[in-house]
Scaffold this motif. Structure first.
Motif, PDB file in Angstrom:
ATOM      1  N   CYS A  42     -37.098  -7.740 -21.691  1.00  0.00           N
ATOM      2  CA  CYS A  42     -36.822  -7.291 -20.307  1.00  0.00           C
ATOM      3  C   CYS A  42     -37.892  -7.743 -19.322  1.00  0.00           C
ATOM      4  O   CYS A  42     -37.667  -7.736 -18.116  1.00  0.00           O
ATOM      5  CB  CYS A  42     -36.712  -5.766 -20.274  1.00  0.00           C
ATOM      6  N   GLY A  43     -39.084  -8.120 -19.820  1.00  0.00           N
ATOM      7  CA  GLY A  43     -40.160  -8.520 -18.914  1.00  0.00           C
ATOM      8  C   GLY A  43     -40.532  -7.376 -17.991  1.00  0.00           C
ATOM      9  O   GLY A  43     -40.625  -6.219 -18.413  1.00  0.00           O
ATOM     10  N   LYS A  44     -40.716  -7.679 -16.720  1.00  0.00           N
ATOM     11  CA  LYS A  44     -41.130  -6.628 -15.769  1.00  0.00           C
ATOM     12  C   LYS A  44     -39.969  -5.750 -15.334  1.00  0.00           C
ATOM     13  O   LYS A  44     -40.137  -4.794 -14.603  1.00  0.00           O
ATOM     14  CB  LYS A  44     -41.821  -7.269 -14.567  1.00  0.00           C
ATOM     15  N   SER A  62     -34.638  -1.011 -22.722  1.00  0.00           N
ATOM     16  CA  SER A  62     -35.350  -2.221 -22.308  1.00  0.00           C
ATOM     17  C   SER A  62     -36.445  -2.497 -23.318  1.00  0.00           C
ATOM     18  O   SER A  62     -37.323  -1.665 -23.533  1.00  0.00           O
ATOM     19  CB  SER A  62     -35.971  -2.002 -20.932  1.00  0.00           C
ATOM     20  N   VAL A  63     -36.366  -3.670 -23.941  1.00  0.00           N
ATOM     21  CA  VAL A  63     -37.273  -3.990 -25.048  1.00  0.00           C
ATOM     22  C   VAL A  63     -38.122  -5.199 -24.682  1.00  0.00           C
ATOM     23  O   VAL A  63     -37.605  -6.201 -24.189  1.00  0.00           O
ATOM     24  CB  VAL A  63     -36.460  -4.336 -26.325  1.00  0.00           C
ATOM     25  N   ASP A  64     -39.411  -5.107 -24.955  1.00  0.00           N
ATOM     26  CA  ASP A  64     -40.275  -6.279 -24.776  1.00  0.00           C
ATOM     27  C   ASP A  64     -41.476  -6.138 -25.703  1.00  0.00           C
ATOM     28  O   ASP A  64     -41.840  -5.032 -26.083  1.00  0.00           O
ATOM     29  CB  ASP A  64     -40.742  -6.425 -23.318  1.00  0.00           C
ATOM     30  N   VAL A  65     -42.058  -7.284 -26.043  1.00  0.00           N
ATOM     31  CA  VAL A  65     -43.272  -7.244 -26.874  1.00  0.00           C
ATOM     32  C   VAL A  65     -44.523  -7.005 -26.033  1.00  0.00           C
ATOM     33  O   VAL A  65     -45.534  -6.573 -26.561  1.00  0.00           O
ATOM     34  CB  VAL A  65     -43.496  -8.559 -27.676  1.00  0.00           C
ATOM     35  N   GLY A  90     -41.654  -3.767 -28.757  1.00  0.00           N
ATOM     36  CA  GLY A  90     -41.528  -4.322 -30.095  1.00  0.00           C
ATOM     37  C   GLY A  90     -40.761  -5.628 -30.045  1.00  0.00           C
ATOM     38  O   GLY A  90     -40.381  -6.115 -28.980  1.00  0.00           O
ATOM     39  N   GLU A  91     -40.548  -6.163 -31.202  1.00  0.00           N
ATOM     40  CA  GLU A  91     -39.918  -7.471 -31.333  1.00  0.00           C
ATOM     41  C   GLU A  91     -38.396  -7.271 -31.334  1.00  0.00           C
ATOM     42  O   GLU A  91     -37.863  -6.429 -32.065  1.00  0.00           O
ATOM     43  CB  GLU A  91     -40.425  -8.090 -32.644  1.00  0.00           C
ATOM     44  N   ALA A  92     -37.729  -8.054 -30.507  1.00  0.00           N
ATOM     45  CA  ALA A  92     -36.300  -7.821 -30.263  1.00  0.00           C
ATOM     46  C   ALA A  92     -35.454  -7.938 -31.525  1.00  0.00           C
ATOM     47  O   ALA A  92     -34.563  -7.116 -31.762  1.00  0.00           O
ATOM     48  CB  ALA A  92     -35.801  -8.811 -29.209  1.00  0.00           C
ATOM     49  N   LEU A 111     -31.752 -12.374 -21.296  1.00  0.00           N
ATOM     50  CA  LEU A 111     -31.784 -13.092 -20.025  1.00  0.00           C
ATOM     51  C   LEU A 111     -33.089 -13.864 -19.876  1.00  0.00           C
ATOM     52  O   LEU A 111     -34.180 -13.292 -19.913  1.00  0.00           O
ATOM     53  CB  LEU A 111     -31.613 -12.098 -18.876  1.00  0.00           C
ATOM     54  N   PHE A 112     -32.948 -15.158 -19.780  1.00  0.00           N
ATOM     55  CA  PHE A 112     -34.086 -16.059 -19.620  1.00  0.00           C
ATOM     56  C   PHE A 112     -35.138 -15.833 -20.706  1.00  0.00           C
ATOM     57  O   PHE A 112     -36.320 -15.623 -20.421  1.00  0.00           O
ATOM     58  CB  PHE A 112     -34.654 -15.941 -18.184  1.00  0.00           C
ATOM     59  N   PRO A 113     -34.691 -15.870 -21.957  1.00  0.00           N
ATOM     60  CA  PRO A 113     -35.656 -15.739 -23.049  1.00  0.00           C
ATOM     61  C   PRO A 113     -36.568 -16.968 -23.088  1.00  0.00           C
ATOM     62  O   PRO A 113     -36.219 -18.022 -22.548  1.00  0.00           O
ATOM     63  CB  PRO A 113     -34.758 -15.703 -24.294  1.00  0.00           C
ATOM     64  N   ARG A 125     -36.935 -19.533 -31.254  1.00  0.00           N
ATOM     65  CA  ARG A 125     -35.980 -18.981 -30.280  1.00  0.00           C
ATOM     66  C   ARG A 125     -35.315 -17.724 -30.831  1.00  0.00           C
ATOM     67  O   ARG A 125     -35.023 -17.639 -32.029  1.00  0.00           O
ATOM     68  CB  ARG A 125     -34.903 -20.023 -29.955  1.00  0.00           C
ATOM     69  N   LEU A 126     -35.068 -16.811 -29.918  1.00  0.00           N
ATOM     70  CA  LEU A 126     -34.489 -15.528 -30.335  1.00  0.00           C
ATOM     71  C   LEU A 126     -33.065 -15.683 -30.866  1.00  0.00           C
ATOM     72  O   LEU A 126     -32.691 -15.082 -31.873  1.00  0.00           O
ATOM     73  CB  LEU A 126     -34.520 -14.562 -29.131  1.00  0.00           C
ATOM     74  N   VAL A 127     -32.266 -16.507 -30.189  1.00  0.00           N
ATOM     75  CA  VAL A 127     -30.860 -16.574 -30.583  1.00  0.00           C
ATOM     76  C   VAL A 127     -30.650 -17.670 -31.623  1.00  0.00           C
ATOM     77  O   VAL A 127     -30.901 -18.850 -31.377  1.00  0.00           O
ATOM     78  CB  VAL A 127     -29.942 -16.825 -29.361  1.00  0.00           C
ATOM     79  N   LYS A 182     -30.416  -9.969  -9.963  1.00  0.00           N
ATOM     80  CA  LYS A 182     -31.198 -11.127 -10.434  1.00  0.00           C
ATOM     81  C   LYS A 182     -32.404 -10.617 -11.226  1.00  0.00           C
ATOM     82  O   LYS A 182     -33.041  -9.628 -10.837  1.00  0.00           O
ATOM     83  CB  LYS A 182     -31.724 -11.964  -9.254  1.00  0.00           C
ATOM     84  N   THR A 183     -32.723 -11.299 -12.307  1.00  0.00           N
ATOM     85  CA  THR A 183     -33.915 -10.925 -13.075  1.00  0.00           C
ATOM     86  C   THR A 183     -35.149 -11.502 -12.355  1.00  0.00           C
ATOM     87  O   THR A 183     -35.033 -12.339 -11.465  1.00  0.00           O
ATOM     88  CB  THR A 183     -33.868 -11.481 -14.517  1.00  0.00           C
ATOM     89  N   ASP A 184     -36.335 -11.067 -12.817  1.00  0.00           N
ATOM     90  CA  ASP A 184     -37.570 -11.580 -12.204  1.00  0.00           C
ATOM     91  C   ASP A 184     -37.661 -13.101 -12.357  1.00  0.00           C
ATOM     92  O   ASP A 184     -37.942 -13.821 -11.402  1.00  0.00           O
ATOM     93  CB  ASP A 184     -38.800 -10.930 -12.864  1.00  0.00           C
ATOM     94  N   PHE A 185     -37.402 -13.575 -13.585  1.00  0.00           N
ATOM     95  CA  PHE A 185     -37.508 -15.015 -13.805  1.00  0.00           C
ATOM     96  C   PHE A 185     -36.407 -15.772 -13.083  1.00  0.00           C
ATOM     97  O   PHE A 185     -36.630 -16.855 -12.570  1.00  0.00           O
ATOM     98  CB  PHE A 185     -37.502 -15.332 -15.313  1.00  0.00           C
ATOM     99  N   GLU A 186     -35.249 -15.200 -13.024  1.00  0.00           N
ATOM    100  CA  GLU A 186     -34.133 -15.870 -12.348  1.00  0.00           C
ATOM    101  C   GLU A 186     -34.476 -16.115 -10.872  1.00  0.00           C
ATOM    102  O   GLU A 186     -34.241 -17.194 -10.341  1.00  0.00           O
ATOM    103  CB  GLU A 186     -32.898 -14.974 -12.457  1.00  0.00           C
TER     104      GLU A 186
HETATM  105  C1  LIG Z   1     -39.273 -15.569 -19.791  1.00  0.00           C
HETATM  106  S1  LIG Z   1     -39.469 -13.839 -19.860  1.00  0.00           S
HETATM  107  C2  LIG Z   1     -37.952 -13.221 -19.169  1.00  0.00           C
HETATM  108  C3  LIG Z   1     -38.060 -11.790 -18.742  1.00  0.00           C
HETATM  109  C4  LIG Z   1     -36.804 -11.206 -18.104  1.00  0.00           C
HETATM  110  N1  LIG Z   1     -35.682 -11.175 -19.007  1.00  0.00           N
HETATM  111  C5  LIG Z   1     -36.454 -11.975 -16.866  1.00  0.00           C
HETATM  112  O1  LIG Z   1     -35.440 -12.712 -16.898  1.00  0.00           O
HETATM  113  O2  LIG Z   1     -37.177 -11.871 -15.880  1.00  0.00           O
HETATM  114  C6  LIG Z   1     -39.233 -13.535 -21.587  1.00  0.00           C
HETATM  115  C7  LIG Z   1     -39.647 -12.138 -21.974  1.00  0.00           C
HETATM  116  O3  LIG Z   1     -39.291 -11.922 -23.325  1.00  0.00           O
HETATM  117  C8  LIG Z   1     -40.358 -11.300 -23.996  1.00  0.00           C
HETATM  118  N2  LIG Z   1     -40.214 -11.687 -25.400  1.00  0.00           N
HETATM  119  C9  LIG Z   1     -40.379 -12.925 -25.928  1.00  0.00           C
HETATM  120  N3  LIG Z   1     -40.078 -12.930 -27.229  1.00  0.00           N
HETATM  121  C10 LIG Z   1     -39.705 -11.651 -27.527  1.00  0.00           C
HETATM  122  C11 LIG Z   1     -39.277 -11.017 -28.706  1.00  0.00           C
HETATM  123  N4  LIG Z   1     -39.152 -11.702 -29.844  1.00  0.00           N
HETATM  124  N5  LIG Z   1     -38.988  -9.694 -28.657  1.00  0.00           N
HETATM  125  C12 LIG Z   1     -39.112  -9.001 -27.506  1.00  0.00           C
HETATM  126  N6  LIG Z   1     -39.508  -9.558 -26.345  1.00  0.00           N
HETATM  127  C13 LIG Z   1     -39.795 -10.863 -26.357  1.00  0.00           C
HETATM  128  C14 LIG Z   1     -41.607 -11.812 -23.322  1.00  0.00           C
HETATM  129  O4  LIG Z   1     -42.692 -10.928 -23.500  1.00  0.00           O
HETATM  130  C15 LIG Z   1     -41.144 -11.886 -21.884  1.00  0.00           C
HETATM  131  O5  LIG Z   1     -41.392 -10.683 -21.183  1.00  0.00           O
END
Ligand SMILES: C[S@@+](CC[C@H](N)C(=O)[O-])C[C@H]1O[C@@H](n2cnc3c(N)ncnc32)[C@H](O)[C@@H]1O
Length: 213
Positions: A42-44, A62-65, A90-92, A111-113, A125-127, A182-186
């Protein structure tokens, strides 16, 4: 997986996925009718926040590392008085694979991994096709997988995994209510005139073929 961190006053509002192999339904017992949205990475949290505000009757997970990003999100959640957003550190793939029960999520958003553009890093990559199976497992019937990226190679990789899988049907209208969010990165990529792609698929029932004949 154990994370160590200095305590911060926001931490009491972040669930730490620390490898105790607890299932999420031990912490949360939403009525079956509750709509569950899951924002992985989820990032920020601009997306999670907007989603939770738009649909106050849903639960948004909302999950993030990255703890720093989640702490910022806690501050925002408190400032904006958002009660239906739950933050997990934690890790997604661990969260989805180990903690989430079957058929528990209505929409799962990635979104925007991180795109891991170098060939040698693509395995990060996550997916992947394995993870797609887990996404399918945790989605409710008719649940939605929403993926967005600005990275052409990641886009092609995900479409080439989901398309032929036979367990999802592409359905752009499944996220049409989110086009204003819109996401932060978007936002960042759009300001730089980079093309972004959103895709959404609906879960289909798995068909087991009888291979005995
Ligand atoms: C490029 S940012 C995108 C954030 C948000 N989704 C956006 O679009 O603004 C990727 C986010 O995924 C998190 N992240 C990367 N790998 C992850 C994982 N395996 N599990 C959980 N979060 C992860 C990062 O810490 C980062 O906050």
């Amino acid at each position: 997986m154990v994370y160590t961190m200095k305590n911060s006053k926001e931490d009491s509002q972040i669930f730490n996925l620390n490898g105790e192999y607890a299932r999420l339904d031990k912490f949360f017992e939403p009525p079956a009718s509750t709509i569950i949205e899951l924002d992985l990475g989820c990032g920020k949290g601009a997306f999670s926040t907007a989603l939770a505000r738009k649909y106050p009757e849903t639960m948004v997970f909302s999950v993030d590392v990255m703890i720093g990003r989640l702490r910022k999100l806690v501050k925002r959640k408190n400032r904006e008085n958002i009660a239906n957003m739950f933050l997990l550190r934690g890790e997604a793939s661990f969260f989805v694979t180990i903690m989430l029960p079957d058929s528990s999520v209505d929409r799962l958003h990635i979104l925007f991994p991180d795109p891991w553009p170098k060939n040698k890093h693509r395995g990060n990559r996550l997916v992947s096709s394995e993870f797609l199976g887990q996404i399918h497992r945790v989605l409710k019937d008719g649940g939605v997988f929403h993926f967005a990226t600005d990275d052409d190679s990641y886009y092609k990789s995900v479409t080439s995994i989901v398309g032929p899988s036979g367990i999802f049907r592409e359905e752009p209208s499944a996220i049409s209510d989110l086009s204003d969010i819109k996401t932060d990165f978007e936002r960042r990529w759009l300001e730089e005139d980079r093309a972004v792609n959103h895709m959404s698929w609906v879960k289909l029932p798995k068909v087991f073929r009888d291979t005995a004949h």
